[in-house]
Scaffold this motif. Structure first.
Motif, PDB file in Angstrom:
ATOM      1  N   ILE A 161      14.747  -5.909  54.332  1.00 28.69           N
ATOM      2  CA  ILE A 161      14.078  -5.713  52.907  1.00 28.69           C
ATOM      3  C   ILE A 161      12.960  -6.504  52.846  1.00 28.69           C
ATOM      4  O   ILE A 161      12.857  -7.994  53.111  1.00 28.69           O
ATOM      5  N   LEU A 162      11.607  -6.012  52.713  1.00 30.72           N
ATOM      6  CA  LEU A 162      10.323  -6.674  52.627  1.00 30.72           C
ATOM      7  C   LEU A 162      10.068  -6.614  51.171  1.00 30.72           C
ATOM      8  O   LEU A 162       9.844  -5.498  50.740  1.00 30.72           O
ATOM      9  N   ASP A 163       9.997  -7.696  50.521  1.00 34.69           N
ATOM     10  CA  ASP A 163      10.011  -7.586  49.013  1.00 34.69           C
ATOM     11  C   ASP A 163       8.717  -8.471  48.540  1.00 34.69           C
ATOM     12  O   ASP A 163       8.626  -9.727  48.584  1.00 34.69           O
ATOM     13  N   HIS A 164       7.814  -7.696  47.884  1.00 31.46           N
ATOM     14  CA  HIS A 164       6.554  -8.263  47.407  1.00 31.46           C
ATOM     15  C   HIS A 164       6.539  -8.202  45.885  1.00 31.46           C
ATOM     16  O   HIS A 164       6.885  -7.390  45.143  1.00 31.46           O
ATOM     17  N   VAL A 165       6.556  -9.623  45.713  1.00 32.97           N
ATOM     18  CA  VAL A 165       6.763  -9.968  43.985  1.00 32.97           C
ATOM     19  C   VAL A 165       5.622 -10.889  43.861  1.00 32.97           C
ATOM     20  O   VAL A 165       4.697 -11.247  44.690  1.00 32.97           O
ATOM     21  N   SER A 166       5.464 -11.032  42.527  1.00 36.10           N
ATOM     22  CA  SER A 166       4.390 -11.916  41.885  1.00 36.10           C
ATOM     23  C   SER A 166       5.310 -13.098  40.944  1.00 36.10           C
ATOM     24  O   SER A 166       6.098 -12.695  40.359  1.00 36.10           O
ATOM     25  N   LEU A 167       4.821 -14.182  41.508  1.00 39.99           N
ATOM     26  CA  LEU A 167       5.542 -15.117  40.574  1.00 39.99           C
ATOM     27  C   LEU A 167       5.059 -15.455  39.103  1.00 39.99           C
ATOM     28  O   LEU A 167       5.632 -15.792  37.965  1.00 39.99           O
ATOM     29  N   ALA A 168       3.722 -15.147  39.011  1.00 38.95           N
ATOM     30  CA  ALA A 168       3.241 -15.457  37.654  1.00 38.95           C
ATOM     31  C   ALA A 168       2.244 -14.380  36.972  1.00 38.95           C
ATOM     32  O   ALA A 168       1.590 -14.559  36.010  1.00 38.95           O
ATOM     33  N   GLY A 169       2.393 -13.353  37.775  1.00 40.16           N
ATOM     34  CA  GLY A 169       1.602 -12.244  37.343  1.00 40.16           C
ATOM     35  C   GLY A 169       0.015 -12.347  37.613  1.00 40.16           C
ATOM     36  O   GLY A 169      -0.908 -11.753  36.934  1.00 40.16           O
ATOM     37  N   ALA A 170      -0.574 -13.388  38.366  1.00 46.77           N
ATOM     38  CA  ALA A 170      -1.742 -13.601  38.968  1.00 46.77           C
ATOM     39  C   ALA A 170      -2.337 -12.474  39.765  1.00 46.77           C
ATOM     40  O   ALA A 170      -1.599 -11.744  40.252  1.00 46.77           O
ATOM     41  N   VAL A 229      13.492  -1.437  54.320  1.00 49.55           N
ATOM     42  CA  VAL A 229      13.045  -1.470  52.645  1.00 49.55           C
ATOM     43  C   VAL A 229      11.806  -2.185  52.364  1.00 49.55           C
ATOM     44  O   VAL A 229      11.640  -3.276  52.705  1.00 49.55           O
ATOM     45  N   ILE A 230      10.826  -1.501  51.879  1.00 44.04           N
ATOM     46  CA  ILE A 230       9.447  -2.017  51.510  1.00 44.04           C
ATOM     47  C   ILE A 230       9.471  -2.027  49.926  1.00 44.04           C
ATOM     48  O   ILE A 230       9.213  -0.776  49.383  1.00 44.04           O
ATOM     49  N   LEU A 231       9.500  -3.185  49.439  1.00 41.86           N
ATOM     50  CA  LEU A 231       9.390  -2.842  47.800  1.00 41.86           C
ATOM     51  C   LEU A 231       8.187  -3.501  47.395  1.00 41.86           C
ATOM     52  O   LEU A 231       7.653  -4.747  47.688  1.00 41.86           O
ATOM     53  N   GLN A 232       7.210  -2.822  46.618  1.00 43.56           N
ATOM     54  CA  GLN A 232       6.166  -3.582  45.868  1.00 43.56           C
ATOM     55  C   GLN A 232       6.257  -3.517  44.394  1.00 43.56           C
ATOM     56  O   GLN A 232       6.382  -2.416  43.917  1.00 43.56           O
ATOM     57  N   ARG A 233       6.757  -4.630  43.963  1.00 45.71           N
ATOM     58  CA  ARG A 233       6.834  -4.740  42.372  1.00 45.71           C
ATOM     59  C   ARG A 233       6.136  -5.874  42.011  1.00 45.71           C
ATOM     60  O   ARG A 233       6.830  -6.775  41.209  1.00 45.71           O
ATOM     61  N   ALA A 234       4.866  -6.212  42.509  1.00 41.56           N
ATOM     62  CA  ALA A 234       4.151  -7.283  42.230  1.00 41.56           C
ATOM     63  C   ALA A 234       3.540  -7.305  40.545  1.00 41.56           C
ATOM     64  O   ALA A 234       2.793  -8.328  40.364  1.00 41.56           O
ATOM     65  N   GLY A 235       3.559  -6.247  40.224  1.00 36.56           N
ATOM     66  CA  GLY A 235       2.785  -6.092  39.038  1.00 36.56           C
ATOM     67  C   GLY A 235       1.589  -5.339  38.809  1.00 36.56           C
ATOM     68  O   GLY A 235       0.783  -4.906  39.863  1.00 36.56           O
ATOM     69  N   GLY A 236       1.184  -5.189  37.612  1.00 33.62           N
ATOM     70  CA  GLY A 236      -0.231  -4.339  37.340  1.00 33.62           C
ATOM     71  C   GLY A 236      -1.130  -5.047  37.803  1.00 33.62           C
ATOM     72  O   GLY A 236      -2.363  -4.260  37.942  1.00 33.62           O
ATOM     73  N   THR A 237      -1.406  -6.077  38.150  1.00 31.54           N
ATOM     74  CA  THR A 237      -2.851  -6.735  38.596  1.00 31.54           C
ATOM     75  C   THR A 237      -2.781  -6.945  40.137  1.00 31.54           C
ATOM     76  O   THR A 237      -3.695  -7.693  40.498  1.00 31.54           O
TER      77      THR A 237
END
Lengths: 426, 251
Positions: free
Chosen positions: A187-196, A217-225
């Motif tokens: 699972i490769l999981d792209h996330v954002s810590l602070a929404g930066a 699995v490639i997840l991109q859930r790092a957010g709107g910015t």
């Protein structure tokens, strides 16, 4: 636009000369920098980028961070749930975080930033000359992971790529060897810590040896910015099986390239994808499966949900080479538009040079079914909740195919949360 | 208070006027049947009562327990106790029947000022109701109505009815496509809900269903109007003579 792209190119190239890369990356950087110097960033005149304008991405002065944050484990657990602790490795703004990792499983995970020599696969499958962002990754990559899957490992390897600092760019690199006869999940999981706001440009090379089977699995859930460019290049040998799950939930700019070569007879590839476009976001998926030899199977299902004034792009290329008789290829790209401002450009592209094959493809663009909506409302369920249920129901086909049930459940919740947070009505 | 009071109801679908002046009063505890040939306006009446957007009320009024029904959205009508059993229950992929029924019951409980049921409590309630309609367990884990047989879909409608305990039930051709065994099961479920506080409007083309769900009053609908009303013997008369007789008599 050309000037903006050239100055962005110059800024990136300057970063490539700032520091000497770790030993594993020396050779890759030399070749990739040459390719990137030569080709630069893509314009919309290039066929592969016809629907996707990178001007916004190129206009931001992305910083290369050398001393990233060191968040506590709980901060990662908050954004990358559920954590698969066993094969966990965490990268912050592209750099390995040595204090946060799991106990080793049967799969071996090495970090490329501290490996003395490059793994044989590095730079072999992803072509820097053909893909500008692969070249950029190669020019600036300084960390990442190499995973070797042996035997039958039921424990998922969870690589978390967390973005922490504002306007930071990272170029993680992953190489995966699924060894002969092995089974595994990564699972490769792209996330954002602070929404930066940030830019992640990742490249994954994956080789499935004979009789091996891998879920990637490639997840991109790092957010709107978030700006996210991801390239996956795979090769499947005889009777090997690769299943990819590319889940992109939101983001300002997302471009995924997935290229798989079915290189040995009996090889199979399943490509599942789900993309959720929100606000003014752009989500672009380019896939390419190459039936290079006879008796291979590819199945592709990409589902899109677009709302607000989001744009989606899907281009699914299937090539069946002249000798690749008895190939079977299916492709399907249904899209759900939840608002009048949302858009999708979808284009299947089948190039079939063999005559004894079974190939099918279909794309669809639709809205929520009014009769289904009425049915749920006639049972007391409010209109917004009913829309959410139907939309999640549409996505369920892709999410339920995820290899870990707890992951499917969590992503289904994230999907609904993101959909509700932005307001799904027109 | 009357359960339902319809006065001079006119309704259109697109440009066509389908209902042309319906008067109907249903008191608590009563079961009314509406019979009529195809195209007489039976399903339009069911649609208007449940709030389908395809129909527009152009004249007349509908009072449900004293409230003006036209001011309520479909979900508000359901929460207030109106239940439409669909002629063609909708298949919804990707949403499990279990999740749907729980969301539905909890929406209605919340409206009634009752606490929501958690998964465990819901399960024990639904299990009991499933026995009444002889519903196979595995249908709860499957997507709503997806791949259900005709009989299973109708049982699922009645299961919802049993769970939600509505005050006014509208059965829109619930008997269509059912064999005699399925019909009996469905009718058993419906009869379970008979009580002095509940009313039903049973819409059907054939009198067969009325052998199982015995009505107090039978109305005959023809060309958007109620042309005859009577006791249950009217249904038998229709069965014997056919609808041609009514249409001639109405003309």
């Amino acid at each position: 636009m050309k000037d903006a792209l050239q100055s962005a190119q110059a800024r990136f190239l300057a970063q490539a000369t700032e520091r000497i890369p770790p030993p594993a990356f020396v050779e890759l950087r030399r070749e990739a920098t040459a390719a990137f110097t030569d080709r630069g960033l893509p314009t919309m005149k290039q066929e592969e980028w016809r629907h996707t304008n990178i001007a916004h991405l190129a206009g931001i002065e992305w910083a290369a961070l050398h001393e990233p944050l060191a968040p506590p484990r709980s901060a990662i657990e908050d954004v990358a749930t559920p954590i698969f602790a066993c094969g966990l490795e965490v990268f912050i703004d592209g750099h390995h975080h040595p204090e946060l990792h799991g106990s080793p499983g049967a799969s071996e995970v090495e970090t490329l930033g501290s490996t003395p020599a490059p793994p044989a696969l590095l730079g072999r499958l992803a072509d820097a000359k053909a893909h500008p962002f692969v070249a950029l990754n190669g020019a600036l990559a300084c960390d990442g992971a190499r995973v070797r899957v042996h035997g039958d490992d039921p424990r998922a390897v969870h690589l978390v790529f967390a973005q922490g600092s504002e306007d930071a760019a990272s170029h993680p690199r992953v190489v995966i060897d699924a060894e002969r006869g092995s089974r595994g999940t990564i699972i490769l999981d792209h996330v954002s810590l602070a929404g930066a706001r940030h830019f992640a440009n990742s490249v994954v090379e994956v080789e499935i040896a004979e009789e091996a089977s891998l879920d990637l699995v490639i997840l991109q859930r790092a957010g709107g910015t978030s700006f996210h460019v991801g390239h996956v290049a795979g090769r499947v040998e005889r009777n090997g099986r690769l299943r990819t799950h590319t889940i992109s939930l939101g983001g300002r700019f997302v471009r995924n390239d997935l290229e798989v070569v079915l290189a040995g007879e009996g090889a199979e590839c399943t490509m599942n994808g789900l993309y959720l476009g929100l606000g003014e976001g752009l989500i672009d998926n380019h896939t390419w499966v190459d039936h290079a030899v006879p008796h291979c199977t590819s199945r592709e299902l990409y589902k899109g949900v677009l709302t607000g004034s989001a744009r989606g792009v899907f281009r699914g290329r299937v090539v069946v080479r002249p000798d690749a008789q008895k190939s079977e290829a299916t492709q399907s790209n249904p899209n759900l538009l939840l608002s009048d401002g949302a858009e999708i450009d979808t284009k299947p592209q089948l190039e079939i040079y063999a005559n004894d094959v079974k190939c099918s493809h279909g794309a669809a663009i639709g809205r929520l079914d009014p009769e289904s909506l009425f049915y749920l409302r006639s049972r007391g369920i409010g209109e917004d909740e009913a829309r959410g249920l139907l939309t999640r129901g549409f996505a369920a086909e892709v999410l339920s195919a995820l290899p870990e049930p707890s992951l499917a459940e969590a992503m289904s919740a994230v999907f609904l949360e993101k959909l509700e947070a932005t307001g799904q009505r027109t | 208070m009357t359960m339902l009071e319809i006065e001079n109801l006119h309704a259109t679908a697109g440009d066509a006027e389908i209902l042309k002046g319906i008067d109907l009063t249903i008191r608590p505890g009563e079961i009314h049947a509406i019979m009529g040939p195809n195209g007489s306006g039976k399903s339009t009446l069911a649609g208007v009562l449940s709030g389908r957007a395809a129909f527009e009320v152009t004249k007349g009024s509908i009072l449900y327990q004293g409230k003006n029904l036209q001011e309520l959205d479909p979900e508000q009508r359901a929460r207030e106790g109106i239940f439409l059993a669909f002629q063609y229950p909708v298949e919804i992929p990707g949403v499990t029947n279990n999740y749907f029924l729980k969301a539905s019951l909890n929406a209605i409980r919340t409206h009634r000022g009752e606490e929501e049921l958690d998964a465990m409590d819901f399960l024990s309630v639904v299990k009991e109701k499933m026995k009444i309609v002889e519903m196979p367990k595995d249908l709860m884990g499957r997507s709503i109505n997806e791949g259900f047989s005709g009989g299973e879909k109708k049982r699922n409608e009645v299961l919802q009815m049993l769970l939600l305990e509505p005050k006014l039930m509208v059965l829109d051709e619930t008997d269509s496509g059912l064999d005699i065994d399925a019909l009996r099961v469905v009718a058993t479920g419906v009869n379970h809900l008979r009580s002095p506080e509940r009313s039903m409007l049973v819409i059907t083309h054939y009198q067969r269903l009325l052998d199982y769900i015995v009505p107090d009053v039978v109305h005959v609908l023809s060309e958007g109007r109620i042309v005859r009303s009577g006791g249950r013997e009217l249904a038998l008369e229709l069965e014997e003579k056919g609808y041609g007789w009514i249409e001639e008599a109405g003309a």
